[in-house]
Design a protein around this motif. Sequence first.
Motif, PDB file in Angstrom:
ATOM      1  N   LEU A   1       0.631  -1.030   0.181  1.00  0.00           N
ATOM      2  CA  LEU A   1       0.071  -0.061  -0.005  1.00  0.00           C
ATOM      3  C   LEU A   1       0.811   1.240   0.174  1.00  0.00           C
ATOM      4  CD1 LEU A   1      -3.051  -0.880   2.464  1.00  0.00           C
ATOM      5  CD2 LEU A   1      -2.908  -1.009  -0.183  1.00  0.00           C
ATOM      6  N   ALA A   2       2.363   1.047   0.372  1.00  0.00           N
ATOM      7  CA  ALA A   2       3.071   2.272   0.324  1.00  0.00           C
ATOM      8  C   ALA A   2       3.085   2.706  -1.262  1.00  0.00           C
ATOM      9  CB  ALA A   2       4.564   1.964   0.970  1.00  0.00           C
ATOM     10  N   PHE A   3       2.990   1.831  -2.125  1.00  0.00           N
ATOM     11  CA  PHE A   3       3.164   2.035  -3.520  1.00  0.00           C
ATOM     12  C   PHE A   3       1.859   2.863  -3.949  1.00  0.00           C
ATOM     13  CE2 PHE A   3       6.132  -1.603  -3.059  1.00  0.00           C
ATOM     14  CZ  PHE A   3       7.423  -0.818  -3.595  1.00  0.00           C
ATOM     15  N   VAL A   4       0.833   2.255  -3.503  1.00  0.00           N
ATOM     16  CA  VAL A   4      -0.454   2.969  -3.909  1.00  0.00           C
ATOM     17  C   VAL A   4      -0.553   4.337  -3.079  1.00  0.00           C
ATOM     18  CG1 VAL A   4      -3.045   3.011  -3.301  1.00  0.00           C
ATOM     19  CG2 VAL A   4      -1.553   0.836  -3.522  1.00  0.00           C
ATOM     20  N   MET A   5       0.097   4.801  -1.941  1.00  0.00           N
ATOM     21  CA  MET A   5       0.023   6.033  -1.570  1.00  0.00           C
ATOM     22  C   MET A   5       1.064   7.011  -2.307  1.00  0.00           C
ATOM     23  SD  MET A   5      -0.040   5.584   2.732  1.00  0.00           S
ATOM     24  CE  MET A   5      -1.055   4.219   3.254  1.00  0.00           C
ATOM     25  N   ALA A   6       2.276   6.121  -2.472  1.00  0.00           N
ATOM     26  CA  ALA A   6       3.192   7.076  -3.369  1.00  0.00           C
ATOM     27  C   ALA A   6       2.528   7.455  -4.904  1.00  0.00           C
ATOM     28  CB  ALA A   6       4.454   6.444  -3.730  1.00  0.00           C
ATOM     29  N   GLY A   7       1.879   6.604  -5.420  1.00  0.00           N
ATOM     30  CA  GLY A   7       1.327   6.729  -6.677  1.00  0.00           C
ATOM     31  C   GLY A   7       0.095   7.891  -6.545  1.00  0.00           C
ATOM     32  N   ALA A   8      -0.697   7.860  -5.560  1.00  0.00           N
ATOM     33  CA  ALA A   8      -1.517   9.026  -5.280  1.00  0.00           C
ATOM     34  C   ALA A   8      -0.811  10.297  -5.046  1.00  0.00           C
ATOM     35  CB  ALA A   8      -2.566   8.498  -4.358  1.00  0.00           C
ATOM     36  N   ALA A   9       0.079  10.260  -4.264  1.00  0.00           N
ATOM     37  CA  ALA A   9       0.676  11.663  -4.086  1.00  0.00           C
ATOM     38  C   ALA A   9       1.139  12.170  -5.173  1.00  0.00           C
ATOM     39  CB  ALA A   9       1.881  11.450  -2.861  1.00  0.00           C
ATOM     40  N   GLY A  10       1.952  11.339  -6.141  1.00  0.00           N
ATOM     41  CA  GLY A  10       2.694  11.690  -7.398  1.00  0.00           C
ATOM     42  C   GLY A  10       1.446  12.301  -8.123  1.00  0.00           C
ATOM     43  N   THR A  11       0.423  11.578  -8.584  1.00  0.00           N
ATOM     44  CA  THR A  11      -0.586  12.147  -9.146  1.00  0.00           C
ATOM     45  C   THR A  11      -1.401  13.325  -8.847  1.00  0.00           C
ATOM     46  OG1 THR A  11      -1.301   9.738  -9.531  1.00  0.00           O
ATOM     47  CG2 THR A  11      -2.844  11.471 -10.175  1.00  0.00           C
ATOM     48  N   VAL A  12      -1.420  13.662  -7.359  1.00  0.00           N
ATOM     49  CA  VAL A  12      -2.097  14.836  -7.147  1.00  0.00           C
ATOM     50  C   VAL A  12      -0.816  15.843  -7.310  1.00  0.00           C
ATOM     51  CG1 VAL A  12      -2.520  15.965  -4.797  1.00  0.00           C
ATOM     52  CG2 VAL A  12      -3.616  13.676  -5.333  1.00  0.00           C
ATOM     53  N   PHE A  13       0.159  15.532  -6.961  1.00  0.00           N
ATOM     54  CA  PHE A  13       1.210  16.608  -6.974  1.00  0.00           C
ATOM     55  C   PHE A  13       1.339  17.216  -8.577  1.00  0.00           C
ATOM     56  CE2 PHE A  13       5.580  17.742  -8.025  1.00  0.00           C
ATOM     57  CZ  PHE A  13       5.924  18.901  -7.037  1.00  0.00           C
ATOM     58  N   ILE A  14       1.341  16.195  -9.565  1.00  0.00           N
ATOM     59  CA  ILE A  14       1.431  16.610 -10.807  1.00  0.00           C
ATOM     60  C   ILE A  14       0.158  17.243 -11.099  1.00  0.00           C
ATOM     61  CG2 ILE A  14       1.532  15.727 -13.151  1.00  0.00           C
ATOM     62  CD1 ILE A  14       3.674  13.517 -12.030  1.00  0.00           C
ATOM     63  N   GLY A  15      -1.063  16.508 -10.843  1.00  0.00           N
ATOM     64  CA  GLY A  15      -2.549  17.094 -11.243  1.00  0.00           C
ATOM     65  C   GLY A  15      -2.533  18.494 -10.792  1.00  0.00           C
ATOM     66  N   TYR A  16      -2.283  18.860  -9.586  1.00  0.00           N
ATOM     67  CA  TYR A  16      -2.530  20.089  -9.107  1.00  0.00           C
ATOM     68  C   TYR A  16      -1.832  21.269  -9.769  1.00  0.00           C
ATOM     69  CZ  TYR A  16      -5.510  20.017  -4.958  1.00  0.00           C
ATOM     70  OH  TYR A  16      -6.761  19.624  -4.337  1.00  0.00           O
ATOM     71  N   ARG A  17      -0.568  20.862 -10.134  1.00  0.00           N
ATOM     72  CA  ARG A  17       0.191  21.874 -10.784  1.00  0.00           C
ATOM     73  C   ARG A  17      -0.316  22.173 -12.398  1.00  0.00           C
ATOM     74  NH1 ARG A  17       1.763  20.908  -6.669  1.00  0.00           N
ATOM     75  NH2 ARG A  17       3.672  21.906  -5.456  1.00  0.00           N
ATOM     76  N   LEU A  18      -0.737  21.209 -12.929  1.00  0.00           N
ATOM     77  CA  LEU A  18      -1.309  21.147 -14.343  1.00  0.00           C
ATOM     78  C   LEU A  18      -2.673  21.715 -14.389  1.00  0.00           C
ATOM     79  CD1 LEU A  18      -0.502  17.513 -16.119  1.00  0.00           C
ATOM     80  CD2 LEU A  18       0.732  19.941 -16.526  1.00  0.00           C
ATOM     81  N   VAL A  19      -3.603  21.400 -13.395  1.00  0.00           N
ATOM     82  CA  VAL A  19      -4.905  22.001 -13.332  1.00  0.00           C
ATOM     83  C   VAL A  19      -4.899  23.240 -12.784  1.00  0.00           C
ATOM     84  CG1 VAL A  19      -7.297  21.755 -12.221  1.00  0.00           C
ATOM     85  CG2 VAL A  19      -5.924  19.772 -13.085  1.00  0.00           C
ATOM     86  N   LEU A  20      -4.224  23.790 -11.941  1.00  0.00           N
ATOM     87  CA  LEU A  20      -4.079  25.026 -11.313  1.00  0.00           C
ATOM     88  C   LEU A  20      -3.635  26.124 -12.138  1.00  0.00           C
ATOM     89  CD1 LEU A  20      -3.631  24.585  -7.691  1.00  0.00           C
ATOM     90  CD2 LEU A  20      -6.069  24.865  -8.965  1.00  0.00           C
ATOM     91  N   LYS A  21      -3.066  25.574 -13.396  1.00  0.00           N
ATOM     92  CA  LYS A  21      -2.556  26.673 -14.478  1.00  0.00           C
ATOM     93  C   LYS A  21      -3.705  27.309 -15.175  1.00  0.00           C
ATOM     94  CE  LYS A  21       2.078  25.006 -14.980  1.00  0.00           C
ATOM     95  NZ  LYS A  21       3.062  24.454 -15.748  1.00  0.00           N
ATOM     96  N   ARG A  22      -4.921  26.484 -15.015  1.00  0.00           N
ATOM     97  CA  ARG A  22      -6.210  27.009 -15.937  1.00  0.00           C
ATOM     98  C   ARG A  22      -6.888  27.863 -15.203  1.00  0.00           C
ATOM     99  NH1 ARG A  22      -8.439  23.566 -19.452  1.00  0.00           N
ATOM    100  NH2 ARG A  22     -10.518  24.558 -18.853  1.00  0.00           N
TER     101      ARG A  22
END
Length: 137
Positions: A43-64
């Motif tokens: 589950l550490a891999f699940v959490m790391a994947g989720a954190a990475g997705t949110v990190f990248i997603g926020y940066r891309l989406v908040l540019k809109r």
Amino acid sequence: MKVVLSALAAGLVFGLGLIVSGMVNPAKVLNFLDIAGQWDPSLAFVMAGAAGTVFIGYRLVLKRPAPLFAERFNVPTATKLDARLMGGAAMFGVGWGLVGFCPGPALTALGTGAMPALVFVAAMLAGMAGWRWLVRD
């Protein structure tokens, strides 16, 4: 209608992710939390994947300038760590550690018909109603 369909799609993707990752299985979650016993680090891999997705997603989406289906972004602005926040976080952590469910996976697990998920969700709803009745804010 677009908002409802996008929310449905997001919920389905989230629920599918919880199922594929094993987060709807309380035994898997409890084994992840049991670092002194039968620790399951998957589950550490699940959490790391989720954190990475949110990190990248926020940066891309908040540019809109705005979300696709709303006038503005509703990003939390509170920065104060108070007793209410810390107490709620502690209760969440204790509950997760005791039974292996948190709200998202528990709601997803309802679809399996598992009695522990039903009991957890019923207790969660009772706790939410009790808090509303107690605080009335």
